[in-house]
Motif scaffolding. Structure first.
Motif, PDB file in Angstrom:
ATOM      1  N   TYR A  36       0.844  -1.208   0.000  1.00 57.37           N
ATOM      2  CA  TYR A  36       0.000   0.000   0.000  1.00 57.37           C
ATOM      3  C   TYR A  36       0.875   1.252   0.000  1.00 57.37           C
ATOM      4  CZ  TYR A  36      -3.775   3.205   1.265  1.00 57.37           C
ATOM      5  OH  TYR A  36      -4.673   4.241   1.252  1.00 57.37           O
ATOM      6  N   PHE A  37       1.932   1.223   0.800  1.00 58.59           N
ATOM      7  CA  PHE A  37       2.852   2.351   0.910  1.00 58.59           C
ATOM      8  C   PHE A  37       3.466   2.681  -0.448  1.00 58.59           C
ATOM      9  CE2 PHE A  37       6.948   4.301   1.881  1.00 58.59           C
ATOM     10  CZ  PHE A  37       6.617   5.223   2.856  1.00 58.59           C
ATOM     11  N   ILE A  38       3.847   1.635  -1.197  1.00 57.30           N
ATOM     12  CA  ILE A  38       4.474   1.824  -2.505  1.00 57.30           C
ATOM     13  C   ILE A  38       3.446   2.223  -3.559  1.00 57.30           C
ATOM     14  CG2 ILE A  38       5.707   0.669  -4.375  1.00 57.30           C
ATOM     15  CD1 ILE A  38       7.406   1.297  -1.901  1.00 57.30           C
ATOM     16  N   VAL A  39       2.318   1.534  -3.575  1.00 54.45           N
ATOM     17  CA  VAL A  39       1.309   1.751  -4.617  1.00 54.45           C
ATOM     18  C   VAL A  39       0.759   3.166  -4.560  1.00 54.45           C
ATOM     19  CG1 VAL A  39      -1.027   1.102  -5.362  1.00 54.45           C
ATOM     20  CG2 VAL A  39       0.669  -0.675  -4.852  1.00 54.45           C
ATOM     21  N   HIS A  40       0.458   3.643  -3.353  1.00 53.48           N
ATOM     22  CA  HIS A  40      -0.188   4.945  -3.209  1.00 53.48           C
ATOM     23  C   HIS A  40       0.799   6.066  -2.868  1.00 53.48           C
ATOM     24  CE1 HIS A  40      -4.224   3.309  -3.589  1.00 53.48           C
ATOM     25  NE2 HIS A  40      -3.861   2.328  -2.770  1.00 53.48           N
ATOM     26  N   SER A  41       2.086   5.733  -2.852  1.00 50.48           N
ATOM     27  CA  SER A  41       3.137   6.730  -2.602  1.00 50.48           C
ATOM     28  C   SER A  41       2.846   7.593  -1.377  1.00 50.48           C
ATOM     29  CB  SER A  41       3.301   7.643  -3.835  1.00 50.48           C
ATOM     30  OG  SER A  41       3.624   6.886  -4.968  1.00 50.48           O
ATOM     31  N   THR A  42       2.296   6.940  -0.353  1.00 49.69           N
ATOM     32  CA  THR A  42       1.993   7.673   0.874  1.00 49.69           C
ATOM     33  C   THR A  42       3.244   7.788   1.735  1.00 49.69           C
ATOM     34  OG1 THR A  42       0.683   7.669   2.904  1.00 49.69           O
ATOM     35  CG2 THR A  42       1.235   5.521   1.993  1.00 49.69           C
ATOM     36  N   GLY A  43       3.418   8.930   2.348  1.00 52.20           N
ATOM     37  CA  GLY A  43       4.582   9.125   3.204  1.00 52.20           C
ATOM     38  C   GLY A  43       4.345   8.703   4.631  1.00 52.20           C
ATOM     39  N   SER A  44       3.168   8.177   4.923  1.00 57.61           N
ATOM     40  CA  SER A  44       2.817   7.819   6.289  1.00 57.61           C
ATOM     41  C   SER A  44       2.616   6.310   6.412  1.00 57.61           C
ATOM     42  CB  SER A  44       1.536   8.544   6.709  1.00 57.61           C
ATOM     43  OG  SER A  44       1.076   8.067   7.949  1.00 57.61           O
ATOM     44  N   VAL A  45       3.506   5.669   7.178  1.00 57.23           N
ATOM     45  CA  VAL A  45       3.355   4.235   7.432  1.00 57.23           C
ATOM     46  C   VAL A  45       2.104   3.978   8.263  1.00 57.23           C
ATOM     47  CG1 VAL A  45       4.418   2.215   8.513  1.00 57.23           C
ATOM     48  CG2 VAL A  45       5.838   3.868   7.278  1.00 57.23           C
ATOM     49  N   LYS A  46       1.814   4.904   9.190  1.00 56.34           N
ATOM     50  CA  LYS A  46       0.629   4.769  10.039  1.00 56.34           C
ATOM     51  C   LYS A  46      -0.640   4.749   9.195  1.00 56.34           C
ATOM     52  CE  LYS A  46      -1.689   6.916  14.000  1.00 56.34           C
ATOM     53  NZ  LYS A  46      -1.652   8.045  14.970  1.00 56.34           N
ATOM     54  N   ARG A  47      -0.707   5.625   8.207  1.00 54.00           N
ATOM     55  CA  ARG A  47      -1.867   5.653   7.319  1.00 54.00           C
ATOM     56  C   ARG A  47      -1.976   4.358   6.531  1.00 54.00           C
ATOM     57  NH1 ARG A  47      -2.565   9.625   2.062  1.00 54.00           N
ATOM     58  NH2 ARG A  47      -4.506   8.700   1.291  1.00 54.00           N
ATOM     59  N   ALA A  48      -0.831   3.836   6.079  1.00 55.18           N
ATOM     60  CA  ALA A  48      -0.829   2.576   5.321  1.00 55.18           C
ATOM     61  C   ALA A  48      -1.343   1.433   6.189  1.00 55.18           C
ATOM     62  CB  ALA A  48       0.576   2.276   4.810  1.00 55.18           C
ATOM     63  N   TYR A  49      -0.893   1.382   7.462  1.00 54.95           N
ATOM     64  CA  TYR A  49      -1.352   0.332   8.383  1.00 54.95           C
ATOM     65  C   TYR A  49      -2.859   0.433   8.598  1.00 54.95           C
ATOM     66  CZ  TYR A  49       2.615  -2.310  10.179  1.00 54.95           C
ATOM     67  OH  TYR A  49       3.640  -3.191  10.312  1.00 54.95           O
ATOM     68  N   LYS A  50      -3.355   1.645   8.823  1.00 55.76           N
ATOM     69  CA  LYS A  50      -4.796   1.826   9.051  1.00 55.76           C
ATOM     70  C   LYS A  50      -5.596   1.388   7.832  1.00 55.76           C
ATOM     71  CE  LYS A  50      -4.776   5.536  12.506  1.00 55.76           C
ATOM     72  NZ  LYS A  50      -5.167   6.949  12.782  1.00 55.76           N
ATOM     73  N   SER A  51      -5.101   1.729   6.652  1.00 52.74           N
ATOM     74  CA  SER A  51      -5.815   1.379   5.420  1.00 52.74           C
ATOM     75  C   SER A  51      -5.884  -0.129   5.232  1.00 52.74           C
ATOM     76  CB  SER A  51      -5.132   2.032   4.212  1.00 52.74           C
ATOM     77  OG  SER A  51      -5.123   3.437   4.338  1.00 52.74           O
ATOM     78  N   ILE A  52      -4.782  -0.826   5.508  1.00 52.02           N
ATOM     79  CA  ILE A  52      -4.759  -2.287   5.345  1.00 52.02           C
ATOM     80  C   ILE A  52      -5.616  -2.962   6.407  1.00 52.02           C
ATOM     81  CG2 ILE A  52      -3.296  -4.340   5.538  1.00 52.02           C
ATOM     82  CD1 ILE A  52      -3.129  -2.893   2.848  1.00 52.02           C
ATOM     83  N   LEU A  53      -5.516  -2.511   7.659  1.00 55.69           N
ATOM     84  CA  LEU A  53      -6.325  -3.110   8.724  1.00 55.69           C
ATOM     85  C   LEU A  53      -7.816  -2.900   8.473  1.00 55.69           C
ATOM     86  CD1 LEU A  53      -4.232  -2.196  11.902  1.00 55.69           C
ATOM     87  CD2 LEU A  53      -4.393  -4.401  10.735  1.00 55.69           C
ATOM     88  N   HIS A  54      -8.156  -1.817   7.785  1.00 56.99           N
ATOM     89  CA  HIS A  54      -9.552  -1.538   7.461  1.00 56.99           C
ATOM     90  C   HIS A  54     -10.109  -2.547   6.463  1.00 56.99           C
ATOM     91  CE1 HIS A  54     -13.172   0.831   6.996  1.00 56.99           C
ATOM     92  NE2 HIS A  54     -13.004   0.835   5.681  1.00 56.99           N
ATOM     93  N   ILE A  55      -9.228  -3.115   5.616  1.00 54.24           N
ATOM     94  CA  ILE A  55      -9.699  -4.075   4.596  1.00 54.24           C
ATOM     95  C   ILE A  55      -9.151  -5.479   4.834  1.00 54.24           C
ATOM     96  CG2 ILE A  55      -9.999  -2.283   2.841  1.00 54.24           C
ATOM     97  CD1 ILE A  55      -7.326  -3.224   1.620  1.00 54.24           C
ATOM     98  N   ILE A  56      -8.667  -5.756   6.050  1.00 54.36           N
ATOM     99  CA  ILE A  56      -8.035  -7.053   6.299  1.00 54.36           C
ATOM    100  C   ILE A  56      -9.023  -8.206   6.143  1.00 54.36           C
ATOM    101  CG2 ILE A  56      -8.425  -7.050   8.798  1.00 54.36           C
ATOM    102  CD1 ILE A  56      -5.298  -8.314   6.934  1.00 54.36           C
TER     103      ILE A  56
END
Length: 257
Positions: A36-56
């Motif tokens: 997710y971090f790579i695909v969406h080029s987000t600078g926030s690991v925390k945001r990436a974790y929240k996004s993945i946990l939301h769709i786990i």
């Protein structure tokens, strides 16, 4: 990674199995987060974790759907299983990059991958070859690393905590990130060169094929479970007949005297 270190130190104790399961799951989630971090080029690991946990939950559900289809292919001998695995190999990237869920992710992965199976095979071979070449110096330097890396029988006979920890670090720090970056570049390549649109009729046809393989997988698993239960039942009945014989009964009686 901390769980993996604990699992390596635990060795063959009763804690090893649950720790290995937790380690595997945590590494799976970490891989999705990095994707997710790579695909969406987000600078926030925390945001990436929240996004993945939301769709786990959808991710675990899609993993089940993928597994059933792949098992169905392997029940039809090896080649169909490899083909299905390749066709569905882009599913997680489709989910994360295009926000598709369920059968939609499976169908689009199939659509992107079809007609490119040979290309996918040789590119995955190149990935494995590069990883192996870069791993050889570590195998030569760290004792026990090779048995852990190749999961050989030597690992079972004499497990090495140092080798296990080194293997875990190598997987987390290099193999997993490198594989994800490589896979994402491959996904972008096959997606950008797929110029034709996926029609509704074609979507339904692909979905039907996926479901057929899933049904074969379910039926195959049921048959396999029934055969294992049948063989285990026969073995248990023979064991009961064996302990009824006089020599065995005498031996058992003697052990209680």
């Amino acid at each position: 990674m901390f769980l993996g270190v604990l699992a390596s130190v635990a060795g063959k104790s009763f804690l090893a199995v649950p720790l290995h399961i937790l380690t595997g799951f945590s590494m799976f989630v970490a891989g999705l987060v990095f994707t997710y971090f790579i695909v969406h080029s987000t600078g926030s690991v925390k945001r990436a974790y929240k996004s993945i946990l939301h769709i786990i939950i959808p991710i675990l559900f899609i993993s089940l759907l993928m597994g059933l289809a792949e098992v169905g292919g392997y029940f039809l001998l090896i080649v169909p299983g490899i083909v299905i695995s390749l066709l569905l190999s882009q599913t997680y990237l489709v989910m994360i990059s295009e926000h598709k869920r369920g059968y939609s992710a499976l169908v689009w992965s199939w659509y992107y991958s079809r007609g490119r199976l040979i290309s996918l095979i040789w590119r995955f071979i190149v990935l494995g070859f590069v990883i192996l070449i870069l791993t050889i110096p570590i195998i030569l330097i760290i004792p026990g690393f090779s048995s852990e890396f190749f999961n050989s029988a030597e690992k079972v006979k004499s497990p090495s905590s140092l080798g296990a920890i080194a293997n875990l670090i190598w997987n987390v720090m290099f193999i997993s990130p490198f594989s994800i970056l490589y896979s994402f570049a491959l996904f972008k390549s096959i997606k950008e060169t797929r110029l034709e649109e996926l029609s509704d009729d074609e979507f339904k046809k692909i979905k039907k094929r996926v479901i057929i393989f899933q049904v074969i997988g379910v039926v195959g698993c049921i048959i396999a479970l029934a055969l294992v239960s049948f063989i285990a039942g026969i073995a248990f009945l023979k064991f009961l007949d064996l302990i009824k014989t006089e020599p065995i009964q005498g031996l058992l009686m003697g052990s209680f005297i």
